[in-house]
Design an enzyme around this catalytic site. Structure first.
Site, mmCIF file in Angstrom:
data_model
loop_
_atom_site.group_PDB
_atom_site.id
_atom_site.type_symbol
_atom_site.label_atom_id
_atom_site.label_comp_id
_atom_site.label_asym_id
_atom_site.label_seq_id
_atom_site.Cartn_x
_atom_site.Cartn_y
_atom_site.Cartn_z
ATOM 1 N N TYR A 224 67.129 30.273 4.590
ATOM 2 C CA TYR A 224 65.907 29.472 4.749
ATOM 3 C C TYR A 224 65.310 28.956 3.437
ATOM 4 O O TYR A 224 65.079 27.751 3.283
ATOM 5 C CB TYR A 224 64.837 30.289 5.485
ATOM 6 C CG TYR A 224 65.235 30.737 6.853
ATOM 7 C CD1 TYR A 224 65.128 29.875 7.954
ATOM 8 C CD2 TYR A 224 65.721 32.024 7.066
ATOM 9 C CE1 TYR A 224 65.494 30.299 9.222
ATOM 10 C CE2 TYR A 224 66.095 32.445 8.333
ATOM 11 C CZ TYR A 224 65.979 31.576 9.408
ATOM 12 O OH TYR A 224 66.343 31.990 10.653
ATOM 13 N N ARG B 125 67.006 28.497 17.950
ATOM 14 C CA ARG B 125 68.206 28.547 18.788
ATOM 15 C C ARG B 125 68.396 29.902 19.442
ATOM 16 O O ARG B 125 68.889 30.012 20.564
ATOM 17 C CB ARG B 125 69.451 28.203 17.962
ATOM 18 C CG ARG B 125 69.732 29.225 16.867
ATOM 19 C CD ARG B 125 71.066 29.026 16.159
ATOM 20 N NE ARG B 125 71.223 30.052 15.132
ATOM 21 C CZ ARG B 125 71.746 31.245 15.346
ATOM 22 N NH1 ARG B 125 72.160 31.590 16.559
ATOM 23 N NH2 ARG B 125 71.855 32.119 14.358
ATOM 24 N N CYS C 213 68.073 31.250 12.685
ATOM 25 C CA CYS C 213 67.676 31.323 14.104
ATOM 26 C C CYS C 213 66.617 30.265 14.394
ATOM 27 O O CYS C 213 66.754 29.491 15.326
ATOM 28 C CB CYS C 213 67.154 32.709 14.438
ATOM 29 S SG CYS C 213 68.401 34.001 14.308
ATOM 30 N N TRP D 247 65.289 42.268 6.145
ATOM 31 C CA TRP D 247 66.601 41.694 5.860
ATOM 32 C C TRP D 247 67.581 42.723 5.296
ATOM 33 O O TRP D 247 68.722 42.386 4.964
ATOM 34 C CB TRP D 247 66.468 40.528 4.875
ATOM 35 C CG TRP D 247 65.924 39.273 5.507
ATOM 36 C CD1 TRP D 247 64.612 38.905 5.616
ATOM 37 C CD2 TRP D 247 66.691 38.223 6.107
ATOM 38 N NE1 TRP D 247 64.506 37.692 6.252
ATOM 39 C CE2 TRP D 247 65.770 37.248 6.556
ATOM 40 C CE3 TRP D 247 68.055 38.005 6.298
ATOM 41 C CZ2 TRP D 247 66.178 36.078 7.198
ATOM 42 C CZ3 TRP D 247 68.460 36.840 6.931
ATOM 43 C CH2 TRP D 247 67.541 35.898 7.381
ATOM 44 N N GLU E 179 57.593 37.862 3.894
ATOM 45 C CA GLU E 179 58.777 37.050 4.190
ATOM 46 C C GLU E 179 58.488 35.562 4.059
ATOM 47 O O GLU E 179 59.294 34.804 3.503
ATOM 48 C CB GLU E 179 59.308 37.348 5.591
ATOM 49 C CG GLU E 179 60.629 36.635 5.856
ATOM 50 C CD GLU E 179 60.997 36.540 7.320
ATOM 51 O OE1 GLU E 179 62.180 36.699 7.642
ATOM 52 O OE2 GLU E 179 60.095 36.269 8.156
ATOM 53 N N ASP F 50 65.263 36.769 19.451
ATOM 54 C CA ASP F 50 65.148 38.202 19.709
ATOM 55 C C ASP F 50 63.709 38.421 20.161
ATOM 56 O O ASP F 50 62.795 38.589 19.359
ATOM 57 C CB ASP F 50 65.461 38.977 18.434
ATOM 58 C CG ASP F 50 65.247 40.483 18.569
ATOM 59 O OD1 ASP F 50 64.774 40.935 19.620
ATOM 60 O OD2 ASP F 50 65.534 41.203 17.590
#
Length: 411
Positions: free
Chosen positions: A140, A265, A201, A87, A65, A268
């Site tokens: 991203y 922000r 995130c 994803w 990733e 998980d």
């Protein structure tokens, strides 16, 4: 000897914090969470690479990733082709939520054809399908490597667009102005959030460097060449007061340390955060090697820190519990360490055991192992060579962990 794995301990403490102090909240996935707000984790990279050991982590997916981000890629096909499926759910949700319109060339709504499994098969085998449905929008990688910007051309009074490569700019600034307070990369492009399958995130990171003192640089040289050779050099050159800087320079010993702090922000905590910690640790290591600095500290600033309601029991398992005296005795007697990993503590913790035949035993289930070490060859992250980087070149050495703890992913 103390176990130097504070990151696992911090993570377990954060899980417990959420269980003890979290408030129940609804969320966009419909799963429900318990959450706390505003937490921070810090890790010294000298203590080892921050890959959690209290459950087995998917190292290859973490590397895959991050390289995908650094390539500027936003289509899941490269991930899927390399065995990384994190994803897939977001891409399939975009596909399954699609409502055909006249503008799309449909005169009426058509049913979704693919199950999730056949959807991924189509991504793998049908390039046209993958180009359309594997695309996640300007997430991203797009923002890191080609942020859209607008300039005003004074000559002909027209506006023109251009792309900003934030990673390349960061590396340039690290080499030319390492004390800058603007060493930042941002993924939160408010003008393009509505085009993203999921707003970021972890939305930005900042790096910080400092000069190493002479003793720190000599320690690095000793570590690099070995104590015997280092001692022989010191005995030759120190009495004459010369050659110190030349030795450091000739062996390319770094002059600076570099730290990285990321902001997130939405966290998980059970599935995502361990991944984020390792990913930004790897990014810090890559940046450090790119600019010849020493990775020093990794810091995470965490906003809404939550556990999904269907991750609570898994979190408790990873936190662990105290072993009973009987369990500890059985581990000691059978020389079986599979239920815990704390190898170093005072033998007096088990006063009834014969210390002459004493074997260290764990105090708790899911005790951390010592952290592994990262090994990789030089890895250019700018220019055309980036797309040819090998996932396999990033090796984790001496990684020991507890078994995987499975939990469902909410999309």
């Amino acid at each position: 000897m103390e176990l130097m794995n504070n990151i696992d301990k911090q993570y377990q403490a954060l899980l417990q914090d959420i269980l003890d102090n979290g408030v129940v909240k609804k969320d966009r996935t419909g799963t429900g969470t318990i959450s706390v707000f505003g937490r921070q984790i810090r890790h010294k990279m000298s203590e080892g690479f921050p890959l959690l050991t209290t459950k087995k982590m998917p190292w290859k997916s973490i590397v895959t990733e991050l390289l995908w981000f650094l390539q500027g890629n936003t289509n899941i096909k490269w991930l899927v082709d390399n065995g990384c499926n994190i994803w897939n759910g977001d891409a399939y949700k975009k596909y399954s939520d699609f409502q055909p319109t006249f503008a799309d060339g449909f005169s009426h709504k058509t049913p979704i054809v693919h199950s999730k499994e056949s959807f991924i098969d189509a991504i793998k085998t049908d390039d046209e399908f993958a180009n359309k449905w594997g695309e996640l929008g300007p997430i991203y990688g797009k923002q890191w490597r080609s942020w859209n910007s607008i300039s005003d051309d004074d000559f002909d009074m027209r506006m023109s667009t251009y792309e900003v490569d934030q990673i390349a700019n960061l590396i340039k600034d690290l080499k030319t102005n390492p004390d800058s307070r603007r060493l930042m990369v941002n993924a939160w492009n408010v003008g393009e959030l509505d085009q993203m399958v999921l707003p970021p995130c972890h939305y930005g990171f900042q790096v910080y460097t400092r000069e190493l003192n002479g003793n720190e640089r000599w320690d690095l040289l000793e570590k690099k060449v070995g104590k015997e050779l280092f001692d022989s050099w010191v005995s030759e050159i120190v009495p004459f007061g010369g050659g110190l800087s030349e030795y450091l320079q000739s062996h390319n010993i770094p002059k600076r340390a570099i730290s990285l702090m990321w902001n997130q922000r939405s966290v998980d905590t059970f599935l995502g955060l361990p991944f984020n910690i390792a990913s930004y640790g790897l990014l810090l290591e890559i940046l450090a090697k790119e600019v010849n600095m020493v990775p020093e500290e990794l810091i995470g600033n965490l906003g809404d820190v939550h556990l999904y309601s269907n991750h609570v029991e898994q979190a408790k398992e990873q936190i662990g519990r105290d072993l009973t005296d009987e369990e500890r005795y059985n581990i000691w007697f059978n020389n079986n360490y599979e239920t815990g990993m704390e190898r170093y503590f005072n033998p007096n913790d088990l006063p009834d055991f014969d210390n002459d035949y004493y074997t260290p035993t764990p105090k708790r289930t899911r005790e951390p192992y010592e952290l592994p070490r990262l090994k990789f060859s030089p890895c250019p992250i700018t220019g055309i060579d980036m797309e040819y980087q090998s996932i396999a070149q990033f090796q984790i050495e001496n990684y020991e962990s507890h078994p995987t703890i499975k939990a469902p992913l909410s999309n």
